[in-house]
Scaffold this active site. Structure first.
Site, PDB file in Angstrom:
ATOM      1  N   GLN A  25     -11.022  -7.210  13.551  1.00 60.19           N
ATOM      2  CA  GLN A  25     -12.216  -6.993  14.377  1.00 60.19           C
ATOM      3  C   GLN A  25     -12.497  -8.194  15.275  1.00 60.19           C
ATOM      4  O   GLN A  25     -12.893  -8.026  16.437  1.00 60.19           O
ATOM      5  CB  GLN A  25     -13.431  -6.727  13.478  1.00 60.19           C
ATOM      6  CG  GLN A  25     -14.664  -6.244  14.219  1.00 60.19           C
ATOM      7  CD  GLN A  25     -14.493  -4.845  14.796  1.00 60.19           C
ATOM      8  OE1 GLN A  25     -13.668  -4.075  14.307  1.00 60.19           O
ATOM      9  NE2 GLN A  25     -15.245  -4.520  15.826  1.00 60.19           N
ATOM     10  N   GLU A  40      -0.207  -4.242 -10.154  1.00 59.32           N
ATOM     11  CA  GLU A  40      -0.611  -4.930 -11.385  1.00 59.32           C
ATOM     12  C   GLU A  40      -1.917  -4.389 -11.945  1.00 59.32           C
ATOM     13  O   GLU A  40      -2.732  -5.111 -12.490  1.00 59.32           O
ATOM     14  CB  GLU A  40      -0.743  -6.456 -11.172  1.00 59.32           C
ATOM     15  CG  GLU A  40       0.377  -7.110 -10.420  1.00 59.32           C
ATOM     16  CD  GLU A  40       1.710  -7.094 -11.139  1.00 59.32           C
ATOM     17  OE1 GLU A  40       2.011  -6.075 -11.772  1.00 59.32           O
ATOM     18  OE2 GLU A  40       2.442  -8.077 -11.038  1.00 59.32           O
TER      19      GLU A  40
END
Length: 381
Positions: free
Chosen positions: A337, A364
């Site tokens: 942005q 994980e």
């Protein structure tokens, strides 16, 4: 931006300097090329291994560096800030060495760990399956006794290093249903019946392809049972506690890189006669990004210090993984942005950072699973 670090020993500062030098020389200029081609940088991993960076948290007697996890994670963060694919590969490899290092027989440790920790042998961690990712205790890959050997049949999914690994930790069912029926076997690359399938087409980290692996009548010698029969689930879960800290460190490094790039851009880009960082809307966004990166680093290292002290750290590791990877997704999105339209094009690295951050919220143990772990701990307290 230079991160002001407090490290436990002069040797640790030297390791950070070495990691920074290698990251700048071996990683920073190569990331785009390898990612665009979807090629795994195996030789880079060998270089880092020969420099001593692939066995940092393991004992010196087996070829490791005997460093605290607190130091290892900060080295990983430095590498991730230059190329997160390589840092994640090291985190997975470190995870793959854990079963032998923590539960393997002395014969296995002496025979295998020096090359594992030196980076000559690259590891894969085969836990998830096509129909069972988060529900690891329900895995269906099975191993049955045949004389002195085990014979493995089944399919694993989302395996990092599927095509590049020299050894595979195979979590498989050797007994009845549930966690107590799972064991861990160690198989070598080239063993008949191990077939990595086509690489998945992923959003990011294309330089480290993941794939399913089919195990079809794979014969594993009996002395390659790691730990006790039926102890595989415990091995898998304790390994993941450490692995989650590795992923958190990768997230911090990636987010730091996105913050640094966005800040540099905002200082140079002018609109309405002044640098855009001087506009409060963007300046405050960058301030929030910087604060979030620092908070994630602190949470991750606090969990690592508990581990180093021999204290329970599983819940803190879940918190660190959850917060750091959610932070990385938010910071990399904000970096896009800050650059505006330029952030959306591949000529600038922040669009890649954003794509790479997404997978860290998944691997994980998904961040939903981390919330389950944390909330259950609260219910027991």
């Amino acid at each position: 931006m230079t991160v002001d670090r407090i490290l436990p020993t002069p040797e640790a500062y030297d390791l950070i300097d070495l990691a920074t030098e290698l990251a700048d020389r071996e990683l920073a200029g190569r990331a785009d090329d390898f990612e665009n081609r979807g090629e795994f940088p195996r030789e880079v991993l060998r270089t880092l291994g020969r420099s001593g960076l692939l066995g940092l948290p393991y004992p010196e007697e087996y070829g490791g560096a005997g460093q605290p996890y607190e130091v290892y994670l900060q080295v990983l963060e430095v590498l991730a800030s230059r190329w997160v694919t390589v840092a994640e590969a090291i985190s997975v490899h470190t995870l793959s060495c854990y079963p032998v290092a923590a539960y393997g027989s002395e014969e296995l440790r002496k025979a295998l760990l020096p090359d594992m920790l030196g980076g000559e042998l690259l590891g894969a961690y085969c836990l998830s399956e096509p129909q069972g990712g988060s529900d690891a205790a329900a895995l269906t890959t099975r191993a049955v006794r045949d004389g002195e050997d085990w014979v493995v049949d089944g399919t694993k999914a989302w395996i990092t290093h599927a095509h590049s690994a020299d050894f595979y930790n195979i979590f498989c069912r050797t007994g009845g249903p549930g966690a107590s029926g799972i064991s861990c076997l160690l198989a070598d690359r080239g063993t008949a019946g191990i077939e990595p399938l086509a690489a998945e087409r992923t959003m990011g980290m294309r330089g480290s392809p993941v794939a399913q692996i089919a195990f079809d009548g794979v014969r594993v010698p009996g002395d390659r049972l790691v730990g006790a029969e039926g102890g595989g689930f415990t091995i898998a879960m304790t390994a993941l506690d450490s692995g989650r800290l590795g992923i958190a460190a990768c997230a911090v490094g990636l987010a730091q890189s996105a913050l640094d790039f966005a800040t540099s851009y905002a200082k140079e880009r002018t609109q309405f006669g002044k640098p855009i960082i001087d506009f409060q809307g963007l300046g405050f966004m960058l301030a929030d990004m910087a604060t979030q990166v620092s908070a994630a680093r602190a949470l991750t290292l606090a969990a690592a210090r508990l581990r180093d002290a021999g204290r329970p750290y599983s819940i803190e590791a879940a918190k660190a993984k959850l917060f750091a990877t959610d932070m990385a997704m938010r910071v990399t999105t904000d970096a896009v942005q800050v650059l505006g339209g330029y952030g959306y094009v591949a000529d600038y690295p922040v669009e890649r950072y954003m794509r790479e951050a997404k997978v860290l919220q998944i691997v994980e143990g998904t961040n939903q699973i981390q919330r389950v772990v944390i909330s259950r701990a609260l219910a027991r307290s």
